[in-house]
Design a protein around this motif. Structure first.
Motif, PDB file in Angstrom:
ATOM      1  N   MET A  53       0.827  -1.201   0.000  1.00  0.00           N
ATOM      2  CA  MET A  53       0.000   0.000   0.000  1.00  0.00           C
ATOM      3  C   MET A  53       0.866   1.257   0.000  1.00  0.00           C
ATOM      4  SD  MET A  53      -3.119   1.062  -0.026  1.00  0.00           S
ATOM      5  CE  MET A  53      -4.060   2.549   0.313  1.00  0.00           C
ATOM      6  N   ALA A  54       1.919   1.259   0.813  1.00  0.00           N
ATOM      7  CA  ALA A  54       2.808   2.416   0.879  1.00  0.00           C
ATOM      8  C   ALA A  54       3.536   2.620  -0.447  1.00  0.00           C
ATOM      9  CB  ALA A  54       3.811   2.235   2.020  1.00  0.00           C
ATOM     10  N   ARG A  55       3.978   1.519  -1.086  1.00  0.00           N
ATOM     11  CA  ARG A  55       4.675   1.623  -2.374  1.00  0.00           C
ATOM     12  C   ARG A  55       3.743   2.179  -3.459  1.00  0.00           C
ATOM     13  NH1 ARG A  55       6.583  -3.540  -1.098  1.00  0.00           N
ATOM     14  NH2 ARG A  55       5.203  -4.458  -2.685  1.00  0.00           N
ATOM     15  N   ILE A  56       2.519   1.673  -3.486  1.00  0.00           N
ATOM     16  CA  ILE A  56       1.562   2.138  -4.496  1.00  0.00           C
ATOM     17  C   ILE A  56       1.243   3.608  -4.282  1.00  0.00           C
ATOM     18  CG2 ILE A  56      -0.843   1.931  -5.267  1.00  0.00           C
ATOM     19  CD1 ILE A  56      -0.584  -1.076  -4.789  1.00  0.00           C
ATOM     20  N   ALA A  57       1.047   3.996  -3.023  1.00  0.00           N
ATOM     21  CA  ALA A  57       0.754   5.395  -2.722  1.00  0.00           C
ATOM     22  C   ALA A  57       1.910   6.289  -3.164  1.00  0.00           C
ATOM     23  CB  ALA A  57       0.485   5.566  -1.226  1.00  0.00           C
ATOM     24  N   LEU A  58       3.144   5.876  -2.873  1.00  0.00           N
ATOM     25  CA  LEU A  58       4.301   6.693  -3.236  1.00  0.00           C
ATOM     26  C   LEU A  58       4.451   6.781  -4.758  1.00  0.00           C
ATOM     27  CD1 LEU A  58       6.657   8.353  -2.216  1.00  0.00           C
ATOM     28  CD2 LEU A  58       8.025   6.263  -2.121  1.00  0.00           C
ATOM     29  N   THR A  59       4.210   5.675  -5.462  1.00  0.00           N
ATOM     30  CA  THR A  59       4.278   5.689  -6.923  1.00  0.00           C
ATOM     31  C   THR A  59       3.239   6.648  -7.500  1.00  0.00           C
ATOM     32  OG1 THR A  59       5.073   3.405  -7.007  1.00  0.00           O
ATOM     33  CG2 THR A  59       4.080   4.289  -9.012  1.00  0.00           C
ATOM     34  N   THR A  60       2.036   6.613  -6.940  1.00  0.00           N
ATOM     35  CA  THR A  60       0.968   7.519  -7.380  1.00  0.00           C
ATOM     36  C   THR A  60       1.364   8.971  -7.153  1.00  0.00           C
ATOM     37  OG1 THR A  60      -0.715   5.851  -6.877  1.00  0.00           O
ATOM     38  CG2 THR A  60      -1.455   8.134  -7.065  1.00  0.00           C
ATOM     39  N   ILE A  61       1.931   9.249  -5.995  1.00  0.00           N
ATOM     40  CA  ILE A  61       2.322  10.613  -5.646  1.00  0.00           C
ATOM     41  C   ILE A  61       3.448  11.099  -6.557  1.00  0.00           C
ATOM     42  CG2 ILE A  61       3.381  12.017  -3.829  1.00  0.00           C
ATOM     43  CD1 ILE A  61       1.849  10.107  -1.830  1.00  0.00           C
ATOM     44  N   ARG A  62       4.435  10.241  -6.794  1.00  0.00           N
ATOM     45  CA  ARG A  62       5.570  10.634  -7.642  1.00  0.00           C
ATOM     46  C   ARG A  62       5.147  10.872  -9.089  1.00  0.00           C
ATOM     47  NH1 ARG A  62       9.968   6.379  -5.113  1.00  0.00           N
ATOM     48  NH2 ARG A  62      11.055   7.865  -3.745  1.00  0.00           N
ATOM     49  N   SER A  63       4.090  10.203  -9.523  1.00  0.00           N
ATOM     50  CA  SER A  63       3.652  10.336 -10.918  1.00  0.00           C
ATOM     51  C   SER A  63       2.883  11.627 -11.169  1.00  0.00           C
ATOM     52  CB  SER A  63       2.782   9.138 -11.311  1.00  0.00           C
ATOM     53  OG  SER A  63       1.557   9.151 -10.605  1.00  0.00           O
ATOM     54  N   ASN A  64       2.523  12.337 -10.116  1.00  0.00           N
ATOM     55  CA  ASN A  64       1.778  13.592 -10.253  1.00  0.00           C
ATOM     56  C   ASN A  64       2.512  14.695  -9.500  1.00  0.00           C
ATOM     57  OD1 ASN A  64      -0.023  15.729 -10.273  1.00  0.00           O
ATOM     58  ND2 ASN A  64      -1.812  14.478  -9.855  1.00  0.00           N
ATOM     59  N   PRO A  65       3.255  15.546 -10.199  1.00  0.00           N
ATOM     60  CA  PRO A  65       4.033  16.590  -9.531  1.00  0.00           C
ATOM     61  C   PRO A  65       3.193  17.497  -8.625  1.00  0.00           C
ATOM     62  CG  PRO A  65       4.669  16.426 -11.848  1.00  0.00           C
ATOM     63  CD  PRO A  65       3.460  15.563 -11.675  1.00  0.00           C
ATOM     64  N   LYS A  66       1.928  17.690  -8.971  1.00  0.00           N
ATOM     65  CA  LYS A  66       1.068  18.550  -8.149  1.00  0.00           C
ATOM     66  C   LYS A  66       0.851  17.960  -6.759  1.00  0.00           C
ATOM     67  CE  LYS A  66       0.190  21.979 -10.931  1.00  0.00           C
ATOM     68  NZ  LYS A  66       0.616  23.354 -10.591  1.00  0.00           N
ATOM     69  N   LEU A  67       0.847  16.640  -6.665  1.00  0.00           N
ATOM     70  CA  LEU A  67       0.702  16.011  -5.347  1.00  0.00           C
ATOM     71  C   LEU A  67       1.920  16.286  -4.478  1.00  0.00           C
ATOM     72  CD1 LEU A  67      -0.902  12.541  -6.214  1.00  0.00           C
ATOM     73  CD2 LEU A  67      -1.961  14.404  -4.927  1.00  0.00           C
ATOM     74  N   LEU A  68       3.089  16.402  -5.118  1.00  0.00           N
ATOM     75  CA  LEU A  68       4.307  16.703  -4.363  1.00  0.00           C
ATOM     76  C   LEU A  68       4.293  18.123  -3.810  1.00  0.00           C
ATOM     77  CD1 LEU A  68       6.943  15.041  -6.723  1.00  0.00           C
ATOM     78  CD2 LEU A  68       6.130  14.175  -4.528  1.00  0.00           C
ATOM     79  N   GLU A  69       3.432  18.978  -4.370  1.00  0.00           N
ATOM     80  CA  GLU A  69       3.318  20.357  -3.892  1.00  0.00           C
ATOM     81  C   GLU A  69       2.229  20.517  -2.836  1.00  0.00           C
ATOM     82  OE1 GLU A  69       2.551  22.704  -7.335  1.00  0.00           O
ATOM     83  OE2 GLU A  69       4.342  22.017  -8.414  1.00  0.00           O
ATOM     84  N   ALA A  70       1.463  19.467  -2.595  1.00  0.00           N
ATOM     85  CA  ALA A  70       0.325  19.558  -1.675  1.00  0.00           C
ATOM     86  C   ALA A  70       0.780  19.571  -0.224  1.00  0.00           C
ATOM     87  CB  ALA A  70      -0.621  18.392  -1.917  1.00  0.00           C
ATOM     88  N   SER A  71      -0.103  20.034   0.650  1.00  0.00           N
ATOM     89  CA  SER A  71       0.202  20.006   2.075  1.00  0.00           C
ATOM     90  C   SER A  71       0.350  18.554   2.513  1.00  0.00           C
ATOM     91  CB  SER A  71      -0.915  20.685   2.880  1.00  0.00           C
ATOM     92  OG  SER A  71      -2.107  19.927   2.822  1.00  0.00           O
ATOM     93  N   ILE A  72       1.427  18.260   3.239  1.00  0.00           N
ATOM     94  CA  ILE A  72       1.717  16.883   3.622  1.00  0.00           C
ATOM     95  C   ILE A  72       0.621  16.288   4.522  1.00  0.00           C
ATOM     96  CG2 ILE A  72       3.303  15.434   4.948  1.00  0.00           C
ATOM     97  CD1 ILE A  72       5.596  16.933   3.693  1.00  0.00           C
ATOM     98  N   PRO A  73       0.083  17.027   5.517  1.00  0.00           N
ATOM     99  CA  PRO A  73      -0.983  16.431   6.334  1.00  0.00           C
ATOM    100  C   PRO A  73      -2.193  16.008   5.509  1.00  0.00           C
ATOM    101  CG  PRO A  73      -0.092  18.374   7.409  1.00  0.00           C
ATOM    102  CD  PRO A  73       0.493  18.350   6.040  1.00  0.00           C
TER     103      PRO A  73
END
Length: 284
Positions: A53-73
């Motif tokens: 689950m953690a790997r899939i979530a991280l892959t999803t996040i890395r594939s969308n640069p806008k998610l990397l700009e979102a508030s972490i909480p």
């Protein structure tokens, strides 16, 4: 005094074996996901693996640069929402993590949206459904349906050019031999899309047909032999969490940046939730 940025870098470096290089946003989030591991494991259904689950979530996040700009909480809150429902974000189509500009805070937050395949997965968990599916109908298809004492549905897809989408239907076959089907025309689907906070963002734009199928399944939900627990889970759709411990909220993704009185904002959120609950046939 250490700043928040310093703390995030230290946490990311620790997760990466003590490397002192400045942490990238992806590495910072990876560190947080690693730290969240025990919480994710407690939230997940027994058949799911927390590391996966953690790997899939991280892959999803890395594939969308806008998610990397979102508030972490907010981002971690969306991941936790997916874990609690046992749905995998990303290409599989169970659910989506959608970055958006929060008009009330001015920051980028993350909205959690259940996908078509996620709705099917939740329905099947009832143990009473043999099969459940949805199909889009196009203007060149042979399609007819009847309601009344003897309901009937016939769909023969055209070969070659099928034309524009006209309807979407969903069918559920029960283990006791019964069945249920629902049909919506494209006008009704667009009307329901118009009530969504994410109508101009995310899967309604990139995966319209999948979201149309989900809309019909969600409308059929109230007629399915599904437990109260699963109904409650499915209501948690199109929500935002301020952090992993906060309750899900329904937020206007297109609101202007203004201060909204607390009682008005609360009423607005409760109204959105009530509308979704009615659609699911669930009363809190």
């Amino acid at each position: 005094m250490a700043t928040n940025k310093d703390i995030k870098n230290q946490l990311a470096n620790k997760a990466n074996g003590g490397n002192n290089a400045p942490a990238s946003p992806a590495n910072t989030i990876a560190a947080y996901l690693k730290k969240m591991g025990p919480e994710i494991e407690k939230a997940l259904p027994s058949h799911m693996n927390p590391d996966r689950m953690a790997r899939i979530a991280l892959t999803t996040i890395r594939s969308n640069p806008k998610l990397l700009e979102a508030s972490i909480p907010s981002l971690l809150g969306a991941v936790m929402q997916a874990a609690q429902l046992g749905l995998e974000p990303g290409l599989v189509g169970h659910c989506y993590l959608i970055p958006f500009r929060n008009g009330k805070t001015g920051q980028t937050d993350v909205q959690f949206i259940i996908g078509y395949k996620g709705m099917i997965d939740l329905a099947r968990r009832s143990g009473q459904i043999e099969n459940i599916y949805s199909h889009a109908v196009f203007e060149n298809d042979d399609f007819e349906y009847e309601l009344g004492l003897h309901p009937k549905l016939v769909h023969k897809p055209a070969t070659g050019e099928r034309g524009s989408m006209t309807h979407v239907y969903a069918v559920a076959h029960f283990k006791d031999g019964g069945y249920q089907f629902e049909v919506m025309d494209i006008q009704e689907i667009e009307k329901r899309r118009g009530r969504s906070k994410s109508k101009n963002n995310g899967p309604w734009v990139t995966d319209f047909e999948e979201m149309a199928k989900k809309t019909v399944i969600r409308h059929m939900w109230k007629y399915l032999p599904i437990s109260i627990e699963v109904q409650q889970q499915a209501v948690q759709d199109e929500v935002v969490r301020k952090d992993i411990t906060a309750e899900p909220e329904y937020i206007d993704m297109e609101a202007p940046v203004i201060e909204t009185p607390k009682d008005e904002a609360t009423a607005e959120a409760e109204g959105d939730k009530e509308e979704l609950q009615k659609d699911f046939g669930f009363e809190s």
